[in-house]
Design a protein around this motif. Structure first.
Motif, PDB file in Angstrom:
ATOM      1  N   MET A  92       0.825  -1.209   0.000  1.00  0.00           N
ATOM      2  CA  MET A  92       0.000   0.000   0.000  1.00  0.00           C
ATOM      3  C   MET A  92       0.862   1.263   0.000  1.00  0.00           C
ATOM      4  SD  MET A  92      -2.863  -1.292  -0.434  1.00  0.00           S
ATOM      5  CE  MET A  92      -3.678   0.291  -0.524  1.00  0.00           C
ATOM      6  N   THR A  93       1.928   1.287   0.774  1.00  0.00           N
ATOM      7  CA  THR A  93       2.757   2.493   0.774  1.00  0.00           C
ATOM      8  C   THR A  93       3.477   2.652  -0.555  1.00  0.00           C
ATOM      9  OG1 THR A  93       4.579   1.325   1.882  1.00  0.00           O
ATOM     10  CG2 THR A  93       3.053   2.567   3.284  1.00  0.00           C
ATOM     11  N   HIS A  94       3.862   1.554  -1.185  1.00  0.00           N
ATOM     12  CA  HIS A  94       4.459   1.657  -2.517  1.00  0.00           C
ATOM     13  C   HIS A  94       3.416   2.094  -3.554  1.00  0.00           C
ATOM     14  CE1 HIS A  94       7.960  -0.316  -0.781  1.00  0.00           C
ATOM     15  NE2 HIS A  94       8.613   0.114  -1.843  1.00  0.00           N
ATOM     16  N   ALA A  95       2.160   1.765  -3.312  1.00  0.00           N
ATOM     17  CA  ALA A  95       1.096   2.181  -4.226  1.00  0.00           C
ATOM     18  C   ALA A  95       0.973   3.695  -4.297  1.00  0.00           C
ATOM     19  CB  ALA A  95      -0.240   1.561  -3.797  1.00  0.00           C
ATOM     20  N   THR A  96       1.408   4.394  -3.256  1.00  0.00           N
ATOM     21  CA  THR A  96       1.334   5.857  -3.294  1.00  0.00           C
ATOM     22  C   THR A  96       2.204   6.426  -4.409  1.00  0.00           C
ATOM     23  OG1 THR A  96       3.134   6.195  -1.671  1.00  0.00           O
ATOM     24  CG2 THR A  96       0.866   5.990  -0.808  1.00  0.00           C
ATOM     25  N   HIS A  97       3.199   5.666  -4.851  1.00  0.00           N
ATOM     26  CA  HIS A  97       4.046   6.102  -5.963  1.00  0.00           C
ATOM     27  C   HIS A  97       3.344   5.951  -7.313  1.00  0.00           C
ATOM     28  CE1 HIS A  97       7.748   6.433  -3.532  1.00  0.00           C
ATOM     29  NE2 HIS A  97       7.159   5.490  -2.820  1.00  0.00           N
ATOM     30  N   VAL A  99      -0.059   6.430  -7.865  1.00  0.00           N
ATOM     31  CA  VAL A  99      -1.303   7.174  -8.021  1.00  0.00           C
ATOM     32  C   VAL A  99      -1.116   8.689  -7.980  1.00  0.00           C
ATOM     33  CG1 VAL A  99      -2.739   5.300  -7.142  1.00  0.00           C
ATOM     34  CG2 VAL A  99      -1.825   7.007  -5.540  1.00  0.00           C
ATOM     35  N   GLY A 100       0.112   9.142  -8.230  1.00  0.00           N
ATOM     36  CA  GLY A 100       0.378  10.575  -8.271  1.00  0.00           C
ATOM     37  C   GLY A 100      -0.347  11.222  -9.441  1.00  0.00           C
ATOM     38  N   GLU A 101      -0.166  12.471  -9.564  1.00  0.00           N
ATOM     39  CA  GLU A 101      -0.882  13.267 -10.565  1.00  0.00           C
ATOM     40  C   GLU A 101      -0.400  12.962 -11.974  1.00  0.00           C
ATOM     41  OE1 GLU A 101      -0.432  17.275  -9.257  1.00  0.00           O
ATOM     42  OE2 GLU A 101      -1.232  16.792  -7.296  1.00  0.00           O
ATOM     43  N   LYS A 105       4.507  10.789  -9.481  1.00  0.00           N
ATOM     44  CA  LYS A 105       5.367  11.561  -8.561  1.00  0.00           C
ATOM     45  C   LYS A 105       4.558  12.226  -7.481  1.00  0.00           C
ATOM     46  CE  LYS A 105       8.933  12.416 -11.941  1.00  0.00           C
ATOM     47  NZ  LYS A 105       9.736  13.390 -12.630  1.00  0.00           N
TER      48      LYS A 105
END
Length: 105
Positions: A92-97, A99-101, A105
Protein backbone atom coordinates in the motif's frame (compact mmCIF):
# COMPACT_ATOMS: atom_id res chain seq x y z
CA UNK A 1 13.60 -28.04 -5.41
CA UNK A 2 12.88 -27.30 -1.75
CA UNK A 3 13.46 -30.36 0.37
CA UNK A 4 14.76 -30.38 3.94
CA UNK A 5 16.90 -33.37 2.93
CA UNK A 6 19.02 -30.89 0.94
CA UNK A 7 20.19 -29.47 4.26
CA UNK A 8 22.66 -32.36 4.38
CA UNK A 9 24.67 -30.27 1.93
CA UNK A 10 25.30 -27.73 4.70
CA UNK A 11 28.38 -29.86 5.46
CA UNK A 12 29.62 -29.21 1.93
CA UNK A 13 29.36 -25.49 2.52
CA UNK A 14 31.37 -25.87 5.73
CA UNK A 15 34.08 -27.90 3.95
CA UNK A 16 34.16 -25.57 0.95
CA UNK A 17 34.28 -22.27 2.83
CA UNK A 18 35.25 -23.06 6.42
CA UNK A 19 36.24 -19.57 7.57
CA UNK A 20 33.13 -17.91 6.19
CA UNK A 21 30.84 -20.63 7.46
CA UNK A 22 32.45 -20.51 10.90
CA UNK A 23 31.85 -16.76 11.00
CA UNK A 24 28.27 -17.16 9.78
CA UNK A 25 27.54 -19.87 12.35
CA UNK A 26 28.97 -17.78 15.19
CA UNK A 27 26.99 -14.73 14.05
CA UNK A 28 23.75 -16.70 13.72
CA UNK A 29 24.23 -18.33 17.12
CA UNK A 30 24.93 -14.97 18.79
CA UNK A 31 21.99 -13.27 17.08
CA UNK A 32 19.54 -15.98 18.13
CA UNK A 33 20.82 -16.43 21.69
CA UNK A 34 18.70 -15.50 24.67
CA UNK A 35 19.43 -11.92 25.65
CA UNK A 36 17.56 -8.64 26.17
CA UNK A 37 15.09 -10.14 23.69
CA UNK A 38 14.15 -13.65 24.87
CA UNK A 39 14.86 -16.57 22.54
CA UNK A 40 11.13 -17.25 22.03
CA UNK A 41 10.60 -13.71 20.75
CA UNK A 42 13.64 -13.97 18.51
CA UNK A 43 12.27 -17.16 16.99
CA UNK A 44 8.89 -15.52 16.44
CA UNK A 45 10.64 -12.57 14.77
CA UNK A 46 12.60 -15.02 12.61
CA UNK A 47 9.36 -16.78 11.73
CA UNK A 48 7.75 -13.48 10.70
CA UNK A 49 10.76 -12.63 8.53
CA UNK A 50 10.68 -16.11 7.00
CA UNK A 51 7.01 -15.64 6.18
CA UNK A 52 7.76 -12.40 4.37
CA UNK A 53 10.81 -13.80 2.52
CA UNK A 54 8.92 -17.06 1.95
CA UNK A 55 11.93 -19.24 2.70
CA UNK A 56 10.60 -22.77 3.25
CA UNK A 57 13.75 -23.84 5.10
CA UNK A 58 13.58 -20.90 7.50
CA UNK A 59 9.87 -21.48 8.01
CA UNK A 60 10.45 -25.08 9.03
CA UNK A 61 13.51 -24.42 11.16
CA UNK A 62 12.16 -21.38 13.00
CA UNK A 63 8.68 -22.84 13.51
CA UNK A 64 10.27 -25.79 15.25
CA UNK A 65 12.61 -23.56 17.24
CA UNK A 66 9.74 -21.27 18.25
CA UNK A 67 7.72 -24.23 19.52
CA UNK A 68 10.76 -25.55 21.41
CA UNK A 69 11.20 -22.09 22.95
CA UNK A 70 7.60 -22.21 24.20
CA UNK A 71 5.64 -20.41 21.47
CA UNK A 72 1.97 -21.31 21.42
CA UNK A 73 -0.17 -21.84 18.32
CA UNK A 74 -1.86 -18.51 19.15
CA UNK A 75 1.50 -16.69 19.23
CA UNK A 76 2.50 -18.25 15.92
CA UNK A 77 -0.86 -17.27 14.39
CA UNK A 78 -0.47 -13.67 15.57
CA UNK A 79 3.10 -13.64 14.25
CA UNK A 80 1.76 -14.71 10.85
CA UNK A 81 -0.76 -11.88 10.93
CA UNK A 82 1.96 -9.34 11.76
CA UNK A 83 4.00 -10.61 8.80
CA UNK A 84 0.95 -10.42 6.53
CA UNK A 85 0.14 -6.88 7.71
CA UNK A 86 3.70 -5.74 7.01
CA UNK A 87 3.65 -7.22 3.50
CA UNK A 88 0.28 -5.64 2.80
CA UNK A 89 1.38 -2.32 4.27
CA UNK A 90 4.47 -2.28 2.07
CA UNK A 91 2.30 -2.84 -1.01
CA UNK A 92 0.00 0.00 0.00
CA UNK A 93 2.76 2.49 0.77
CA UNK A 94 4.46 1.66 -2.52
CA UNK A 95 1.10 2.18 -4.23
CA UNK A 96 1.33 5.86 -3.29
CA UNK A 97 4.05 6.10 -5.96
CA UNK A 98 1.60 4.85 -8.59
CA UNK A 99 -1.30 7.17 -8.02
CA UNK A 100 0.38 10.58 -8.27
CA UNK A 101 -0.88 13.27 -10.57
CA UNK A 102 -0.43 11.41 -13.84
CA UNK A 103 3.31 10.81 -13.49
CA UNK A 104 3.50 8.74 -10.33
CA UNK A 105 5.37 11.56 -8.56
Amino acid sequence: MYDMAKMKHWKTLIKSAPAGMEAFTAFDKAAMADGAVPKKYKELIALAVALTTQCPYCLEIHRGNAVKAGATPQEIAETALVAAALRAGAAMTHATHLVGEGTGK
